[in-house]
Design an enzyme around this catalytic site. Structure first.
Site, PDB file in Angstrom:
ATOM      1  N   LYS A 123       0.804  -1.219   0.000  1.00  0.00           N
ATOM      2  CA  LYS A 123       0.000   0.000   0.000  1.00  0.00           C
ATOM      3  C   LYS A 123       0.840   1.274   0.000  1.00  0.00           C
ATOM      4  O   LYS A 123       0.423   2.306  -0.493  1.00  0.00           O
ATOM      5  CB  LYS A 123      -0.944   0.017   1.214  1.00  0.00           C
ATOM      6  CG  LYS A 123      -2.018  -1.066   1.174  1.00  0.00           C
ATOM      7  CD  LYS A 123      -3.026  -0.801   0.083  1.00  0.00           C
ATOM      8  CE  LYS A 123      -4.160  -1.823   0.092  1.00  0.00           C
ATOM      9  NZ  LYS A 123      -5.026  -1.690  -1.104  1.00  0.00           N
ATOM     10  N   GLU A 148      -9.868   5.876   2.971  1.00  0.00           N
ATOM     11  CA  GLU A 148     -10.588   4.764   3.570  1.00  0.00           C
ATOM     12  C   GLU A 148      -9.581   3.684   3.929  1.00  0.00           C
ATOM     13  O   GLU A 148      -8.508   3.620   3.342  1.00  0.00           O
ATOM     14  CB  GLU A 148     -11.590   4.214   2.561  1.00  0.00           C
ATOM     15  CG  GLU A 148     -11.011   3.233   1.512  1.00  0.00           C
ATOM     16  CD  GLU A 148      -9.947   3.817   0.576  1.00  0.00           C
ATOM     17  OE1 GLU A 148      -9.824   5.050   0.512  1.00  0.00           O
ATOM     18  OE2 GLU A 148      -9.227   3.024  -0.060  1.00  0.00           O
ATOM     19  N   SER A 168       1.803  -9.709  -0.568  1.00  0.00           N
ATOM     20  CA  SER A 168       1.490  -8.282  -0.564  1.00  0.00           C
ATOM     21  C   SER A 168       1.667  -7.606   0.790  1.00  0.00           C
ATOM     22  O   SER A 168       1.860  -6.402   0.867  1.00  0.00           O
ATOM     23  CB  SER A 168       0.073  -8.061  -1.077  1.00  0.00           C
ATOM     24  OG  SER A 168      -0.841  -8.844  -0.327  1.00  0.00           O
TER      25      SER A 168
END
Lengths: 256, 379
Positions: free
Chosen positions: B72, B94, B361
């Site tokens: 991210k 969010e 990830s």
């Protein structure tokens, strides 16, 4: 002249928004004719959606309650045809794009028109994406009103002016629906910018809840839309406060 | 999308196009990716895991090693720089698992921007350590108590905030969803994952992988690693969605596997919804996969048959989680554990010389609470 255009040409129009099925289907069926009697010139029937992006807490909660009550687009269409037998004022559906898309644009527009619905307002549908829906609304002789906001550029005002039918819905503020203490101080500037570029009627909504606010909006617009404040009074049977509010709004518009 | 933000989307598209053409922007992004976030990440040949997968070569793209613990940060840095270019002093975002929220809060601390993060109440409880992290980093965390109280409601609330404060606020969406140009921007910033993977494969194995496996919620890590391989038809791309308690249980988040076309948050894509177009409540043990929609680029790859999408249940993901811990000493995020499980199971049918890349990830520190509860409940 569509029923909407004609309603907006007679006097400063008072437009009520209610969520279909809130607090119950019976209340919706009972209250719409009362709203017409008390001086509303048009009613927006909100078809509830699970993810109402443009709505503040009041209308969100009303929508969730209506969904729990089992309200569906099909039921809204049925209720609209029942209401059409009772009132002559224009009725429009306000909802989000996905329930309409899921229903099928053609079927939704055809059944809505058959039930006596005069137009649609889809707050999450920008005109860039609206060509397909417009084809169906115009085939059914329904209006499709797009929205403009204080952030809209002159180019977007022109775009919406070309594509909107019936009227243009002016969002009074940068924000979601819901009552506010004051109207935006820039409202006159915004409405003036739009007025200069369109001949369509202009109706102001979002954040209009009191007679004072309605009077100020009506001075510069053709119609005023009140939603959240009405919703707050809908579960207070037998609607004495609702009656008072609508009468007050009517009076404010007539003396604006 | 509401009219109020249409102008901001237009502005964002122009700012991104200008940034793309500006070598200075990319060198600043790359420098931060390198010095601050820890790129490039290793492509690790997981021999222990491979041994548990019939000897098929499993390679882990170690996004879990990045600063803040997941991929991210790539997108948060890119969009943070973009927001700065646009002169937006406040950022709203969010978060589901909290990984995107932590990445955004981190970048806001770095770039000196005000930061507000919306997070579903349910997730605030499930991922409390990430909530604490965001607060430490100076972000305001707003629990969202509407709807299903998970990721989609956090997206709704951050869009409402953006609609209200659009003039000085940038919405920093964390996945390849939302209105144009967001899916494009996020994919661009995340595709660094795939570019590094490709370079490393060619340098080390002198060939491309046979399979790439990545988990898909909104789909940003998967797009990030898929993108540079899309043009190479020999590389099979597999996206793993969350089957939650089972695809027939009604409690899952497999939008591509079980959804149908719809429009949510300004995106037309596959959506989990009921027969009336109401968005369904989703469920997954992995909060980052708990979203009823999916990036439109994945919908496209599904429709043209370029990528294959499958789903893995909570129980299977837990199995993948434990397997990676035991076999490699790596604690994966529950999201990534979906991909680990599927790759290992898929290996049964592959020849041993196959090369399979799993996009790891994120790391699993944030999930220890969930996992310990689940393990207890199963004993």
């Amino acid at each position: 002249m569509s029923r909407i255009t004609s309603a907006l040409s007679k006097r400063k129009a008072l437009i009520a928004y209610i969520t279909v099925g809130y607090p119950s289907a019976d209340v919706t069926l009972e209250v719409v004719p009362l709203l017409a009697d008390w001086g509303c010139d048009m009613v927006e029937l909100g078809i509830p959606f699970s993810d109402p992006l443009a709505d503040g807490t009041t209308i969100q909660e009303a929508g969730y309650r209506a969904l729990r009550n089992g309200v569906t687009p099909r039921l809204c269409i049925e209720m609209a045809s029942e209401l059409r037998r009772k009132v002559d004022i224009p009725l429009v559906f306000m909802t989000y794009y996905n329930p309409v898309f899921n229903f099928g644009l053609e079927t939704f527009c055809r059944l809505s028109a058959q039930s006596g619905i005069d137009g649609l307002i889809i707050p999450d549908l920008p005109p860039e994406e609206g060509a397909e829906l417009e084809a169906h609304t115009s085939r059914q002789a329904m209006d499709l009103a797009y929205l403009l906001a204080p952030t809209s550029s002159e180019e977007r005002i022109d775009l919406v002016s070309q594509r909107s039918s019936g009227f243009i819905y002016l969002v009074s503020l940068t924000g979601v629906t819901g009552t506010r203490k004051d109207l935006s101080s820039d409202l006159e500037v915004f409405v003036g910018r739009v007025r200069k570029r369109t001949s369509l009627p202009l109706c102001i909504g979002f954040g209009v809840s009191t007679p004072e606010q309605a009077r100020r909006a009506a001075k510069i617009a053709d119609g005023v839309i009140v939603g959240s404040r009405l919703i707050q009074l809908l579960d207070k049977h037998p609607f004495r406060q609702l009656n008072e509010l609508v009468a007050g709004l009517r009076n404010a518009l007539d003396t604006s | 999308m509401p009219e109020t933000v249409m102008i901001a989307l237009d502005e964002l598209e122009k700012a991104f196009a200008a940034a793309c053409a500006d070598a200075g922007f990319w060198s600043e992004f790359e420098l931060l990716c390198h010095d601050y976030a820890g790129r490039p990440t290793p492509l690790y040949h997981a021999r222990g895991l491979s041994a548990r997968a019939h000897g098929v070569n499993l390679l882990l793209k170690r996004e879990d090693l990045l600063h803040t613990g997941a991929h991210k940060i790539n997108n948060a840095l890119g969009q943070g720089l973009l927001a700065k270019r646009m002169g937006k002093e406040r950022i709203v975002a969010e978060t589901g698992a909290g990984q995107h929220g932590v990445a955004v809060a981190t970048v806001c601390a770095l770039l000196k921007a005000k930061c507000t993060i919306y997070m579903g109440e349910e997730d605030v409880q499930r991922q409390s350590s990430n909530v604490f992290r965001m607060k430490l980093l100076g972000a305001e965390v707003c629990p969202v108590s509407t709807g299903s109280r998970t990721l989609k409601d956090a997206v709704n609330e951050s869009i409402r905030d953006w609609v209200t404060n659009v003039r000085h606020t940038h919405l920093l969406l964390g996945s390849v969803v939302g209105p144009h140009p967001y899916p494009k921007i996020v994919a661009e910033f995340q595709s660094v994952i795939g570019r590094e993977t490709k370079d490393e494969m060619l340098a080390r194995y002198r060939r491309l992988p046979d399979y790439i496996v990545a988990c898909v919620g909104g789909g940003s890590n998967a797009i990030g690693i898929f993108r540079p391989f899309v043009e190479h038809e020999s590389v099979r791309l597999i996206g793993v969605e969350a089957a939650g308690k089972g695809l027939d249980s009604g409690s899952h988040a497999a939008s591509l596997v079980r959804g149908k076309a719809g429009v949510l948050h300004g995106t037309k894509s596959y959506l989990l919804q009921d027969g009336n177009g109401q968005i369904a409540s989703t469920f997954s043990i992995a909060p980052g996969l708990d979203y009823p929609g999916v990036g439109p680029e994945h919908a496209y790859y599904k429709d043209i048959g370029r990528a294959t999408y499958v789903a893995v249940t909570d129980d299977q993901a837990l199995e993948g989680f434990k397997l990676l811990c035991e076999a490699e000493g790596i604690i994966p995020a529950l999201e990534s554990a979906h991909a680990v499980y599927y790759a290992v199971r898929m290996a049964e049918e592959l020849s041993p010389e196959s090369l399979v890349v799993i996009n790891l990830s994120g790391r699993g520190d944030k999930d220890l609470g969930i996992v310990s509860k689940e393990i207890e409940a199963r004993q």
